[in-house]
Design a protein around this motif. Structure first.
Motif, PDB file in Angstrom:
ATOM      1  N   GLU A   9       6.113   2.429   5.958  1.00 37.37           N
ATOM      2  CA  GLU A   9       7.402   2.382   5.280  1.00 37.37           C
ATOM      3  C   GLU A   9       8.563   2.432   6.270  1.00 37.37           C
ATOM      4  O   GLU A   9       9.567   1.757   6.087  1.00 37.37           O
ATOM      5  N   LYS A  10       8.426   3.209   7.313  1.00 32.90           N
ATOM      6  CA  LYS A  10       9.483   3.263   8.336  1.00 32.90           C
ATOM      7  C   LYS A  10       9.637   1.913   9.029  1.00 32.90           C
ATOM      8  O   LYS A  10      10.751   1.509   9.361  1.00 32.90           O
ATOM      9  N   SER A  11       8.539   1.200   9.251  1.00 37.00           N
ATOM     10  CA  SER A  11       8.642  -0.120   9.883  1.00 37.00           C
ATOM     11  C   SER A  11       9.355  -1.101   8.959  1.00 37.00           C
ATOM     12  O   SER A  11      10.126  -1.941   9.423  1.00 37.00           O
ATOM     13  N   VAL A  12       9.128  -1.005   7.649  1.00 32.28           N
ATOM     14  CA  VAL A  12       9.817  -1.880   6.698  1.00 32.28           C
ATOM     15  C   VAL A  12      11.315  -1.597   6.703  1.00 32.28           C
ATOM     16  O   VAL A  12      12.136  -2.513   6.766  1.00 32.28           O
ATOM     17  N   VAL A  13      11.691  -0.332   6.630  1.00 28.56           N
ATOM     18  CA  VAL A  13      13.111   0.037   6.625  1.00 28.56           C
ATOM     19  C   VAL A  13      13.781  -0.416   7.924  1.00 28.56           C
ATOM     20  O   VAL A  13      14.893  -0.940   7.916  1.00 28.56           O
ATOM     21  N   SER A  14      13.104  -0.259   9.039  1.00 31.49           N
ATOM     22  CA  SER A  14      13.643  -0.703  10.323  1.00 31.49           C
ATOM     23  C   SER A  14      13.851  -2.218  10.337  1.00 31.49           C
ATOM     24  O   SER A  14      14.879  -2.708  10.822  1.00 31.49           O
ATOM     25  N   ASP A  15      12.894  -2.967   9.800  1.00 30.74           N
ATOM     26  CA  ASP A  15      13.030  -4.425   9.758  1.00 30.74           C
ATOM     27  C   ASP A  15      14.159  -4.862   8.826  1.00 30.74           C
ATOM     28  O   ASP A  15      14.854  -5.840   9.101  1.00 30.74           O
ATOM     29  N   ILE A  16      14.358  -4.149   7.728  1.00 30.94           N
ATOM     30  CA  ILE A  16      15.475  -4.481   6.831  1.00 30.94           C
ATOM     31  C   ILE A  16      16.797  -4.244   7.551  1.00 30.94           C
ATOM     32  O   ILE A  16      17.718  -5.064   7.458  1.00 30.94           O
ATOM     33  N   ARG A  17      16.897  -3.150   8.275  1.00 30.87           N
ATOM     34  CA  ARG A  17      18.141  -2.895   9.020  1.00 30.87           C
ATOM     35  C   ARG A  17      18.391  -3.981  10.061  1.00 30.87           C
ATOM     36  O   ARG A  17      19.526  -4.417  10.259  1.00 30.87           O
ATOM     37  N   GLY A  18      17.329  -4.442  10.711  1.00 30.68           N
ATOM     38  CA  GLY A  18      17.470  -5.548  11.654  1.00 30.68           C
ATOM     39  C   GLY A  18      17.896  -6.833  10.961  1.00 30.68           C
ATOM     40  O   GLY A  18      18.713  -7.596  11.489  1.00 30.68           O
ATOM     41  N   ALA A  19      17.352  -7.074   9.769  1.00 33.63           N
ATOM     42  CA  ALA A  19      17.727  -8.274   9.005  1.00 33.63           C
ATOM     43  C   ALA A  19      19.184  -8.189   8.549  1.00 33.63           C
ATOM     44  O   ALA A  19      19.900  -9.205   8.548  1.00 33.63           O
ATOM     45  N   ILE A  20      19.642  -7.010   8.162  1.00 36.11           N
ATOM     46  CA  ILE A  20      21.049  -6.837   7.765  1.00 36.11           C
ATOM     47  C   ILE A  20      21.948  -7.201   8.942  1.00 36.11           C
ATOM     48  O   ILE A  20      22.934  -7.928   8.786  1.00 36.11           O
ATOM     49  N   THR A  21      21.607  -6.712  10.117  1.00 33.19           N
ATOM     50  CA  THR A  21      22.388  -7.024  11.314  1.00 33.19           C
ATOM     51  C   THR A  21      22.405  -8.521  11.577  1.00 33.19           C
ATOM     52  O   THR A  21      23.455  -9.099  11.884  1.00 33.19           O
ATOM     53  N   GLN A  28       8.873 -14.203   4.026  1.00 34.79           N
ATOM     54  CA  GLN A  28       8.552 -14.499   5.426  1.00 34.79           C
ATOM     55  C   GLN A  28       7.545 -13.487   5.959  1.00 34.79           C
ATOM     56  O   GLN A  28       7.807 -12.286   5.946  1.00 34.79           O
ATOM     57  N   PRO A  29       6.395 -13.953   6.438  1.00 34.09           N
ATOM     58  CA  PRO A  29       5.415 -13.035   6.996  1.00 34.09           C
ATOM     59  C   PRO A  29       5.549 -12.856   8.503  1.00 34.09           C
ATOM     60  O   PRO A  29       4.771 -12.136   9.107  1.00 34.09           O
ATOM     61  N   ASP A  30       6.514 -13.513   9.122  1.00 32.99           N
ATOM     62  CA  ASP A  30       6.620 -13.486  10.583  1.00 32.99           C
ATOM     63  C   ASP A  30       8.094 -13.666  10.953  1.00 32.99           C
ATOM     64  O   ASP A  30       8.934 -13.929  10.099  1.00 32.99           O
ATOM     65  N   ASP A  31       8.416 -13.565  12.230  1.00 31.17           N
ATOM     66  CA  ASP A  31       9.792 -13.766  12.685  1.00 31.17           C
ATOM     67  C   ASP A  31      10.290 -15.134  12.225  1.00 31.17           C
ATOM     68  O   ASP A  31       9.523 -16.087  12.142  1.00 31.17           O
ATOM     69  N   PHE A  32      11.594 -15.222  11.908  1.00 29.63           N
ATOM     70  CA  PHE A  32      12.145 -16.499  11.470  1.00 29.63           C
ATOM     71  C   PHE A  32      13.616 -16.582  11.850  1.00 29.63           C
ATOM     72  O   PHE A  32      14.260 -15.585  12.140  1.00 29.63           O
ATOM     73  N   PHE A  33      14.138 -17.822  11.843  1.00 26.56           N
ATOM     74  CA  PHE A  33      15.541 -18.076  12.147  1.00 26.56           C
ATOM     75  C   PHE A  33      16.290 -18.315  10.842  1.00 26.56           C
ATOM     76  O   PHE A  33      15.762 -18.934   9.923  1.00 26.56           O
ATOM     77  N   VAL A  86       4.793  -6.922   7.813  1.00 25.33           N
ATOM     78  CA  VAL A  86       5.986  -6.808   6.984  1.00 25.33           C
ATOM     79  C   VAL A  86       6.312  -8.172   6.393  1.00 25.33           C
ATOM     80  O   VAL A  86       6.338  -9.170   7.096  1.00 25.33           O
ATOM     81  N   MET A  87       6.541  -8.196   5.076  1.00 28.97           N
ATOM     82  CA  MET A  87       6.935  -9.410   4.368  1.00 28.97           C
ATOM     83  C   MET A  87       8.374  -9.199   3.907  1.00 28.97           C
ATOM     84  O   MET A  87       8.675  -8.212   3.237  1.00 28.97           O
ATOM     85  N   LEU A  88       9.271 -10.122   4.243  1.00 24.06           N
ATOM     86  CA  LEU A  88      10.694  -9.943   3.979  1.00 24.06           C
ATOM     87  C   LEU A  88      11.273 -11.187   3.320  1.00 24.06           C
ATOM     88  O   LEU A  88      10.906 -12.309   3.670  1.00 24.06           O
ATOM     89  N   CYS A  98      14.801  -7.891   0.416  1.00 18.20           N
ATOM     90  CA  CYS A  98      13.677  -7.171  -0.163  1.00 18.20           C
ATOM     91  C   CYS A  98      12.500  -7.296   0.793  1.00 18.20           C
ATOM     92  O   CYS A  98      12.251  -8.375   1.325  1.00 18.20           O
ATOM     93  N   ALA A  99      11.796  -6.193   1.023  1.00 12.41           N
ATOM     94  CA  ALA A  99      10.679  -6.235   1.961  1.00 12.41           C
ATOM     95  C   ALA A  99       9.609  -5.236   1.559  1.00 12.41           C
ATOM     96  O   ALA A  99       9.870  -4.273   0.841  1.00 12.41           O
ATOM     97  N   ARG A 100       8.408  -5.517   2.045  1.00 10.80           N
ATOM     98  CA  ARG A 100       7.294  -4.601   1.853  1.00 10.80           C
ATOM     99  C   ARG A 100       6.332  -4.784   3.009  1.00 10.80           C
ATOM    100  O   ARG A 100       6.388  -5.785   3.719  1.00 10.80           O
ATOM    101  N   ASN A 101       5.480  -3.821   3.182  1.00 14.43           N
ATOM    102  CA  ASN A 101       4.444  -3.923   4.200  1.00 14.43           C
ATOM    103  C   ASN A 101       3.154  -4.301   3.490  1.00 14.43           C
ATOM    104  O   ASN A 101       2.697  -3.582   2.612  1.00 14.43           O
TER     105      ASN A 101
END
Length: 151
Positions: free
Chosen positions: A42-54, A73-78, A98-100, A115-118
């Motif tokens: 769950e911490k990794s999901v929250v961290s990835d959402i914060r990165g996506a917000i940025t 998205q199951p992987d890094d994307f542009f 993480v899926m975002l 929206c994201a989940r692990n």
């Protein structure tokens, strides 16, 4: 003359007691480990959402508009240009499993939801709504409909 016989080894009762104690310790340790693993996911999901917000806010600053809606998205994307255009150099980086998804409020394009989940961590989804701002909320759902904007 009496001869002393030394007993060597353990009795069956002693072995059973040791097995029961090990069983109790395992019964305690497994749920604790699972809880720590779930919290780490769950911490990794929250961290990835914060990165996506940025990344989304950086995209808005660079292009004066929010990016296209990014499907699951199951992987890094542009991020792509709004309303349609080539991919940019603004990258969203995701942790393993993480899926975002990023939904932009169409056609106005004035707000977005992430929206994201692990995938390894069950059905708990995390939602960030740019209109509400603030913290990332937990949504326990089995589909992403709660995250998407309804027309």
């Amino acid at each position: 003359m009496r001869r002393t016989i030394r007993d060597e080894g353990f009795t069956l009762i002693e072995l059973l007691v040791v097995v029961v104690i090990i069983g109790i310790l395992v019964a305690i340790a497994v749920p604790v480990y699972q809880r720590y693993s779930r919290n780490a996911w769950e911490k990794s999901v929250v961290s990835d959402i914060r990165g996506a917000i940025t990344a989304v806010e950086q995209f808005r600053a660079d292009h004066n508009a929010y990016p296209n809606t990014a499907s699951l998205q199951p992987d890094d994307f542009f991020l792509e240009q709004y309303p349609s255009g080539p991919a940019t150099t603004t990258k969203v980086t995701l942790s393993d499993s993480v899926m975002l998804t990023i939904w932009v409020n169409w056609p106005a394009g004035t707000s977005y939801r992430i929206c994201a989940r692990n995938a390894a961590g069950g059905y708990r989804r995390f939602l960030y709504d740019s209109v509400e701002g603030g913290s990332i909320r937990v949504r326990t759902v089995t589909n992403a409909s709660v995250c998407a904007y309804t027309p």
